[in-house]
Design a protein around this motif. Structure first.
Motif, PDB file in Angstrom:
ATOM      1  N   GLU A   1     -12.364 -18.565 -21.811  1.00 38.09           N
ATOM      2  CA  GLU A   1     -12.274 -20.071 -21.109  1.00 38.09           C
ATOM      3  C   GLU A   1     -12.443 -20.050 -19.654  1.00 38.09           C
ATOM      4  OE1 GLU A   1      -8.105 -21.142 -21.165  1.00 38.09           O
ATOM      5  OE2 GLU A   1      -8.686 -23.306 -21.015  1.00 38.09           O
ATOM      6  N   VAL A   2     -11.806 -18.879 -19.053  1.00 42.99           N
ATOM      7  CA  VAL A   2     -11.687 -18.648 -17.737  1.00 42.99           C
ATOM      8  C   VAL A   2     -12.885 -17.762 -17.161  1.00 42.99           C
ATOM      9  CG1 VAL A   2     -10.306 -17.787 -15.734  1.00 42.99           C
ATOM     10  CG2 VAL A   2      -9.159 -18.859 -17.638  1.00 42.99           C
ATOM     11  N   SER A   3     -13.763 -18.312 -16.240  1.00 45.07           N
ATOM     12  CA  SER A   3     -14.759 -17.540 -15.693  1.00 45.07           C
ATOM     13  C   SER A   3     -14.491 -17.269 -14.053  1.00 45.07           C
ATOM     14  CB  SER A   3     -16.132 -18.334 -15.767  1.00 45.07           C
ATOM     15  OG  SER A   3     -16.537 -18.187 -17.303  1.00 45.07           O
ATOM     16  N   VAL A   4     -14.846 -16.149 -13.705  1.00 50.33           N
ATOM     17  CA  VAL A   4     -14.803 -15.657 -12.339  1.00 50.33           C
ATOM     18  C   VAL A   4     -16.055 -15.536 -11.679  1.00 50.33           C
ATOM     19  CG1 VAL A   4     -13.545 -14.269 -10.379  1.00 50.33           C
ATOM     20  CG2 VAL A   4     -12.565 -14.512 -12.834  1.00 50.33           C
ATOM     21  N   ILE A   5     -16.094 -16.072 -10.463  1.00 49.29           N
ATOM     22  CA  ILE A   5     -17.469 -15.959  -9.630  1.00 49.29           C
ATOM     23  C   ILE A   5     -16.831 -15.325  -8.411  1.00 49.29           C
ATOM     24  CG2 ILE A   5     -19.410 -17.026  -8.394  1.00 49.29           C
ATOM     25  CD1 ILE A   5     -19.148 -19.581 -10.125  1.00 49.29           C
ATOM     26  N   ALA A   6     -17.197 -14.004  -8.443  1.00 50.14           N
ATOM     27  CA  ALA A   6     -16.676 -13.122  -7.306  1.00 50.14           C
ATOM     28  C   ALA A   6     -17.665 -12.974  -6.255  1.00 50.14           C
ATOM     29  CB  ALA A   6     -16.273 -11.699  -8.000  1.00 50.14           C
ATOM     30  N   ILE A   7     -17.520 -13.381  -5.023  1.00 55.96           N
ATOM     31  CA  ILE A   7     -18.677 -13.325  -4.024  1.00 55.96           C
ATOM     32  C   ILE A   7     -18.177 -12.698  -2.847  1.00 55.96           C
ATOM     33  CG2 ILE A   7     -19.975 -15.315  -4.697  1.00 55.96           C
ATOM     34  CD1 ILE A   7     -18.326 -17.361  -2.917  1.00 55.96           C
ATOM     35  N   GLY A   8     -17.278 -11.923  -3.061  1.00 56.64           N
ATOM     36  CA  GLY A   8     -16.436 -10.905  -1.991  1.00 56.64           C
ATOM     37  C   GLY A   8     -16.300  -9.667  -2.597  1.00 56.64           C
TER      38      GLY A   8
ATOM     39  N   ASN B   1      -9.522  -8.115  -6.088  1.00 58.93           N
ATOM     40  CA  ASN B   1      -8.361  -8.926  -6.720  1.00 58.93           C
ATOM     41  C   ASN B   1      -8.623  -8.547  -7.819  1.00 58.93           C
ATOM     42  OD1 ASN B   1      -7.657 -10.008  -4.190  1.00 58.93           O
ATOM     43  ND2 ASN B   1      -8.997 -11.701  -4.239  1.00 58.93           N
ATOM     44  N   LEU B   2      -9.558  -8.529  -8.495  1.00 56.94           N
ATOM     45  CA  LEU B   2      -9.873  -8.225  -9.964  1.00 56.94           C
ATOM     46  C   LEU B   2      -9.326  -6.935 -10.266  1.00 56.94           C
ATOM     47  CD1 LEU B   2     -13.038 -10.341 -10.893  1.00 56.94           C
ATOM     48  CD2 LEU B   2     -10.836 -10.940 -11.506  1.00 56.94           C
ATOM     49  N   GLY B   3     -10.020  -6.028  -9.316  1.00 54.76           N
ATOM     50  CA  GLY B   3      -9.525  -4.518  -9.620  1.00 54.76           C
ATOM     51  C   GLY B   3      -8.035  -4.306  -9.744  1.00 54.76           C
ATOM     52  N   LEU B   4      -7.311  -5.181  -9.035  1.00 54.05           N
ATOM     53  CA  LEU B   4      -5.680  -5.185  -8.778  1.00 54.05           C
ATOM     54  C   LEU B   4      -5.377  -5.747 -10.215  1.00 54.05           C
ATOM     55  CD1 LEU B   4      -4.962  -6.362  -5.182  1.00 54.05           C
ATOM     56  CD2 LEU B   4      -4.615  -3.883  -6.444  1.00 54.05           C
ATOM     57  N   LEU B   5      -5.959  -6.598 -10.739  1.00 53.95           N
ATOM     58  CA  LEU B   5      -5.702  -7.244 -12.061  1.00 53.95           C
ATOM     59  C   LEU B   5      -5.837  -6.240 -13.100  1.00 53.95           C
ATOM     60  CD1 LEU B   5      -4.744  -9.628 -13.923  1.00 53.95           C
ATOM     61  CD2 LEU B   5      -7.244 -10.364 -14.065  1.00 53.95           C
ATOM     62  N   VAL B   6      -6.810  -5.418 -12.972  1.00 54.67           N
ATOM     63  CA  VAL B   6      -7.205  -4.518 -13.896  1.00 54.67           C
ATOM     64  C   VAL B   6      -5.979  -3.400 -13.985  1.00 54.67           C
ATOM     65  CG1 VAL B   6      -8.820  -2.296 -14.498  1.00 54.67           C
ATOM     66  CG2 VAL B   6      -9.651  -4.859 -14.288  1.00 54.67           C
ATOM     67  N   GLU B   7      -5.578  -3.100 -12.873  1.00 56.84           N
ATOM     68  CA  GLU B   7      -4.577  -1.875 -12.529  1.00 56.84           C
ATOM     69  C   GLU B   7      -3.308  -2.461 -13.192  1.00 56.84           C
ATOM     70  OE1 GLU B   7      -6.074   0.930  -8.766  1.00 56.84           O
ATOM     71  OE2 GLU B   7      -4.281  -0.617  -8.769  1.00 56.84           O
TER      72      GLU B   7
ATOM     73  N   ASP C   1     -15.366  -1.808  -1.928  1.00 54.92           N
ATOM     74  CA  ASP C   1     -14.687  -1.491  -3.060  1.00 54.92           C
ATOM     75  C   ASP C   1     -15.376  -1.267  -4.427  1.00 54.92           C
ATOM     76  OD1 ASP C   1     -11.391  -2.841  -4.432  1.00 54.92           O
ATOM     77  OD2 ASP C   1     -12.778  -1.132  -5.006  1.00 54.92           O
ATOM     78  N   PRO C   2     -15.866   0.000  -4.473  1.00 58.25           N
ATOM     79  CA  PRO C   2     -16.687   0.355  -5.584  1.00 58.25           C
ATOM     80  C   PRO C   2     -15.884   0.495  -6.870  1.00 58.25           C
ATOM     81  CG  PRO C   2     -16.686   1.988  -4.200  1.00 58.25           C
ATOM     82  CD  PRO C   2     -16.072   1.174  -3.472  1.00 58.25           C
ATOM     83  N   TYR C   3     -14.620   1.021  -6.644  1.00 58.67           N
ATOM     84  CA  TYR C   3     -13.804   1.240  -7.547  1.00 58.67           C
ATOM     85  C   TYR C   3     -13.524   0.138  -8.578  1.00 58.67           C
ATOM     86  CZ  TYR C   3     -12.944   4.804  -4.041  1.00 58.67           C
ATOM     87  OH  TYR C   3     -13.018   5.786  -3.027  1.00 58.67           O
ATOM     88  N   SER C   4     -13.186  -0.978  -7.875  1.00 57.44           N
ATOM     89  CA  SER C   4     -13.184  -2.352  -8.696  1.00 57.44           C
ATOM     90  C   SER C   4     -13.947  -2.625  -9.610  1.00 57.44           C
ATOM     91  CB  SER C   4     -12.551  -3.544  -7.901  1.00 57.44           C
ATOM     92  OG  SER C   4     -11.342  -3.160  -7.054  1.00 57.44           O
ATOM     93  N   LEU C   5     -15.387  -2.569  -9.209  1.00 53.73           N
ATOM     94  CA  LEU C   5     -16.609  -2.989  -9.627  1.00 53.73           C
ATOM     95  C   LEU C   5     -16.779  -1.965 -10.926  1.00 53.73           C
ATOM     96  CD1 LEU C   5     -19.134  -4.437 -10.315  1.00 53.73           C
ATOM     97  CD2 LEU C   5     -20.336  -3.105  -8.504  1.00 53.73           C
ATOM     98  N   ASP C   6     -16.466  -0.625 -10.714  1.00 55.36           N
ATOM     99  CA  ASP C   6     -16.620   0.429 -11.706  1.00 55.36           C
ATOM    100  C   ASP C   6     -15.450   0.084 -12.661  1.00 55.36           C
ATOM    101  OD1 ASP C   6     -15.698   3.799 -11.993  1.00 55.36           O
ATOM    102  OD2 ASP C   6     -17.494   2.917 -12.560  1.00 55.36           O
ATOM    103  N   SER C   7     -14.324  -0.281 -12.630  1.00 57.83           N
ATOM    104  CA  SER C   7     -13.386  -0.442 -13.469  1.00 57.83           C
ATOM    105  C   SER C   7     -13.927  -1.883 -14.354  1.00 57.83           C
ATOM    106  CB  SER C   7     -12.182  -0.656 -12.902  1.00 57.83           C
ATOM    107  OG  SER C   7     -11.778  -1.800 -12.016  1.00 57.83           O
TER     108      SER C   7
END
Ligand code: RIB
Ligand code: CA
Length: 304
Positions: free
Chosen positions: A115-122, A126-132, A168-174
């Motif tokens: 239901e929830v989509s994210v358009i990440a343009i920076g 934030n998403l990396g912190l959520l994954v952690e 922040d390549p780590y967040s994209l990687d995760s």
């Protein structure tokens, strides 16, 4: 089920034009989450409120990360001192007291899924912190569209790395590892095909909107017309607009399911994104119809 879209953003001139476009296109944008990048988190959050005031839109703004998950942030220089070409509007709007990562956790845990989509343009911190914090929750997202990375061309921070991924390549990687095939990457090499100058803003009929967007963009247009790496563009490169436009009219884009790797080791190629053999882990935008996108932008921005 009606999709809910969150734009995760570091406004940012091209972010501003993209957010204004998404709102005028009446995308189901639920909120904005801000992140460092084109300026400090403070400036990006204040700029997010300015953009919403300019387009008279009343959605919540959640402040996010002020630095990458690891290492130091690299702030951009092409967006002016305050990150929005020096433009600002007095507004009574305020950011939420809730942090972006807590907001993501709440809206995704309450969502039935898809239901929830994210358009990440920076930077995707934030998403990396959520994954952690809650790795399972990111799998409940419907789509994660990311403006980031570059393929087959130089980066815009180092010869190898694009700005959002370099930070922040780590967040994209995760995200690539966890959210199987929910990720769509909108890379800089395709975005560079789309440049806006005042010819576009002169075709926007609402005088306040046209002059606001032109004021926001002037420093950015000047920066890119003098760009040395690519011998100068004929306007500001509309990176983030493509990520939002993909949600407005996907027919003007070409995509391919591919396997993408991110370089997270500290080396010259830190932040590099490359296509590798193997099972696809995302969709990559490979082309855009530039003239159709420009016409779409102007017609949408002129909607009443
Ligand atoms: O490399 C381009 C990206 O970095 C865009 O999102 C731009 O706004 C900057 O954040
Ligand atoms: Ca951006």
């Amino acid at each position: 089920m009606i999709e809910k879209i969150i734009i995760d953003t570091d406004p940012g001139v091209d972010d501003a034009l993209a957010i204004a476009f998404g709102i005028k296109a009446r995308l189901p944008i639920e909120s904005l989450c801000t992140v460092y990048g084109n300026s400090t988190l403070e400036n990006c959050s204040s700029n997010a409120l300015t953009i919403l005031e300019l387009v008279k839109c009343d959605i919540p703004v959640f402040r996010g990360a002020d630095k990458p998950i690891r290492g130091l942030s690299r702030l951009a220089e092409s967006h002016g001192d305050n990150g929005l070409g020096g433009f600002s509007i007095d507004t009574a709007k305020k950011t939420s007291e809730v942090l972006a990562v807590d907001y993501y956790q709440d809206i995704l845990s309450r969502s039935p899924g898809d239901e929830v989509s994210v358009i990440a343009i920076g930077p995707t911190t934030n998403l990396g912190l959520l994954v952690e914090k809650s790795p399972e929750l990111i799998k409940k997202a419907k789509k994660i569209v990311i403006m980031g990375g570059v393929f087959g061309e130089k980066g815009n921070v180092t010869p190898y790395a694009e700005f959002n991924v370099f930070n922040d390549p780590y967040s994209l990687d995760s995200l690539l590892k966890l959210s199987k095939n929910k990720v769509t990457i909108v890379p800089a090499n395709v975005c560079r095909k789309v440049t806006f100058n005042n010819e576009v803003f002169n075709q926007i009929t609402n005088p306040d909107l046209a002059s606001g967007l032109a004021k926001i963009s002037q420093i950015y247009i000047d920066y890119y017309t003098k760009d040395k790496d690519f011998g100068g563009f004929d306007g500001g490169v509309m990176y983030d607009l493509l990520a939002v436009a993909l949600e407005v009219d996907s027919s003007i884009f070409e995509t391919q399911k591919l396997r993408v790797r991110v370089e997270t080791e500290k080396s010259d190629t830190f932040g590099l994104t490359e296509i590798i053999p193997g099972e696809p882990n995302c969709e990559v935008i490979t082309n855009v119809d530039v003239e159709k996108l420009k016409k779409l932008y102007i017609s949408v921005m002129n909607r009443k």
